[in-house]
Design a protein around this motif. Structure first.
Motif, short mmCIF file in Angstrom:
data_model
loop_
_atom_site.label_atom_id
_atom_site.label_comp_id
_atom_site.label_asym_id
_atom_site.label_seq_id
_atom_site.Cartn_x
_atom_site.Cartn_y
_atom_site.Cartn_z
N GLY A 176 16.61 52.13 23.91
CA GLY A 176 16.65 52.59 25.29
C GLY A 176 18.08 52.65 25.80
N LEU A 177 18.30 53.46 26.83
CA LEU A 177 19.64 53.63 27.41
C LEU A 177 19.57 53.40 28.91
N LEU A 178 20.42 52.53 29.40
CA LEU A 178 20.49 52.21 30.83
C LEU A 178 21.89 52.54 31.34
N THR A 179 21.96 53.25 32.47
CA THR A 179 23.25 53.65 33.03
C THR A 179 23.33 53.28 34.50
N TYR A 180 24.46 52.69 34.88
CA TYR A 180 24.80 52.47 36.29
C TYR A 180 25.99 53.36 36.64
N ARG A 181 25.87 54.09 37.73
CA ARG A 181 27.01 54.86 38.24
C ARG A 181 27.30 54.39 39.66
N TYR A 182 28.56 54.09 39.91
CA TYR A 182 28.93 53.44 41.16
C TYR A 182 29.41 54.43 42.21
N ILE A 183 29.31 54.02 43.47
CA ILE A 183 29.76 54.86 44.57
C ILE A 183 31.26 55.07 44.50
N ASP A 184 32.00 54.05 44.10
CA ASP A 184 33.45 54.15 43.97
C ASP A 184 33.79 55.08 42.80
N PRO A 185 34.39 56.25 43.04
CA PRO A 185 34.65 57.20 41.95
C PRO A 185 35.67 56.70 40.93
N ALA A 186 36.44 55.68 41.30
CA ALA A 186 37.44 55.14 40.37
C ALA A 186 36.82 54.17 39.37
N LYS A 187 35.58 53.79 39.61
CA LYS A 187 34.92 52.81 38.74
C LYS A 187 34.11 53.53 37.68
N PHE B 232 23.10 65.22 29.09
CA PHE B 232 21.74 65.22 29.61
C PHE B 232 21.68 66.04 30.90
N TRP B 233 20.58 66.80 31.06
CA TRP B 233 20.33 67.64 32.24
C TRP B 233 21.36 68.77 32.37
N GLY B 234 22.09 69.07 31.30
CA GLY B 234 23.14 70.08 31.37
C GLY B 234 24.50 69.45 31.59
N TYR B 235 24.58 68.51 32.52
CA TYR B 235 25.76 67.66 32.65
C TYR B 235 25.36 66.41 33.43
N ALA B 236 25.56 65.25 32.80
CA ALA B 236 25.22 63.98 33.44
C ALA B 236 26.40 63.03 33.44
N GLY B 237 27.59 63.55 33.18
CA GLY B 237 28.78 62.71 33.21
C GLY B 237 29.25 62.46 34.64
N HIS B 238 30.27 61.63 34.75
CA HIS B 238 30.83 61.31 36.06
C HIS B 238 31.73 62.46 36.51
#
Length: 274
Positions: free
Chosen positions: A47-58, A94-100
């Protein structure tokens, strides 16, 4: 979700990978859970778990659980461009683009008209017959798209650039061309979108149209290899595939408590994979 990985065109072997599902919540920031894999046996429980933060520098915090090793592996932001699970697909695609978004340098290239699948008619999607069985056959229509170029700000990133073709009306990716560091076309991503208010007659009806994202294709143009992902798969029949804004009511066999904050944790990642 089922993941089919057929080599093409010389080797016609087909490998099927079954996922239990995908979960997303938007608190805090963005959280996504993909998995666990149900089959084949050598990948069961991954399985893959991802957290993306509100702070764009993180940078993103991405965790891949490997049951055979009983270990959780943390992926760096650059490693999200690496193909995983023996497929041609990487988490950032993923989804075409799922990067930050903040970790890419973007450039608007213009608009164009392309064929795309926005109102697919086959759910689950159907493989094309014969030698084109790595592709899905569905209803294609002319669409106006924005053409966006993205180059990673990370020196270790696998790709030189991405060209996204984003539907002007739906604001979803229809295609993506991915180039290597030498500027040669490497991979092509194609999505099957299906906008309507229910998955199929008799299924849960929503007050407005949703994207019953029915699957994708990732083509490795250099290795002549493809990854084909229908979602939902044909087994079991009648599966709605997607739940939208249903929280604890978005239940699956692998997530009997639904899409709740507690499932987006490393402890849940490990527990669901065992």
């Amino acid at each position: 979700m089922e993941l089919r990985v057929p080599p093409l065109p010389r080797d016609r072997r087909l490998r099927r990978i079954r996922f239990s599902g995908v979960g997303r919540v938007a608190q805090p920031g963005f959280q996504e859970f993909v998995g666990p894999i149900l089959a084949p046996y050598d990948l069961k429980g991954v399985g893959l778990l991802t957290y993306r933060y509100i702070d764009p520098a993180k940078p993103d915090a991405s965790f891949l659980y490997l049951p055979v090793l009983r270990r959780v592996r943390r992926l760096s932001t650059a490693q999200r461009s690496d193909a995983i699970l023996g497929t041609d697909a990487d988490p950032d695609s993923f989804w075409g683009y799922a990067g930050h978004i903040a970790w890419m340098a973007w450039r608007f290239l213009g608009e164009k008209e392309m064929l795309g699948v926005m109102h697919g008619e086959h759910y689950p999607i159907q493989q094309c017959p014969g030698a084109a069985d790595f592709m899905f056959c569905d209803a294609w229509e002319k669409r106006r798209v924005y053409v966006i170029e993205g180059r990673s700000r990370l020196s270790q990133y696998a790709y030189g650039k991405r060209i996204l073709y984003i539907d002007k009306q739906a604001w979803v990716v229809t295609y993506e061309d991915i180039y290597d560091q030498a500027g040669e076309l490497w991979k092509v991503w194609i999505d099957d979108h299906q906008f309507r208010d229910r998955a199929f007659p008799g299924a849960t009806t929503y007050p407005e149209e949703q994207d019953f994202y029915a699957g994708l294709l990732m083509l490795d143009m250099q290795l002549e290899h493809a990854t084909y992902v229908p979602h939902p798969g044909a087994d079991p029949p009648g599966h709605e595939g997607w739940h939208f804004n249903r929280g604890p009511n978005a239940r699956t066999d692998a997530s009997p408590s639904g899409s709740i904050p507690e499932m987006f944790s490393i402890a849940s990642l490990v527990a669901r994979g065992n």
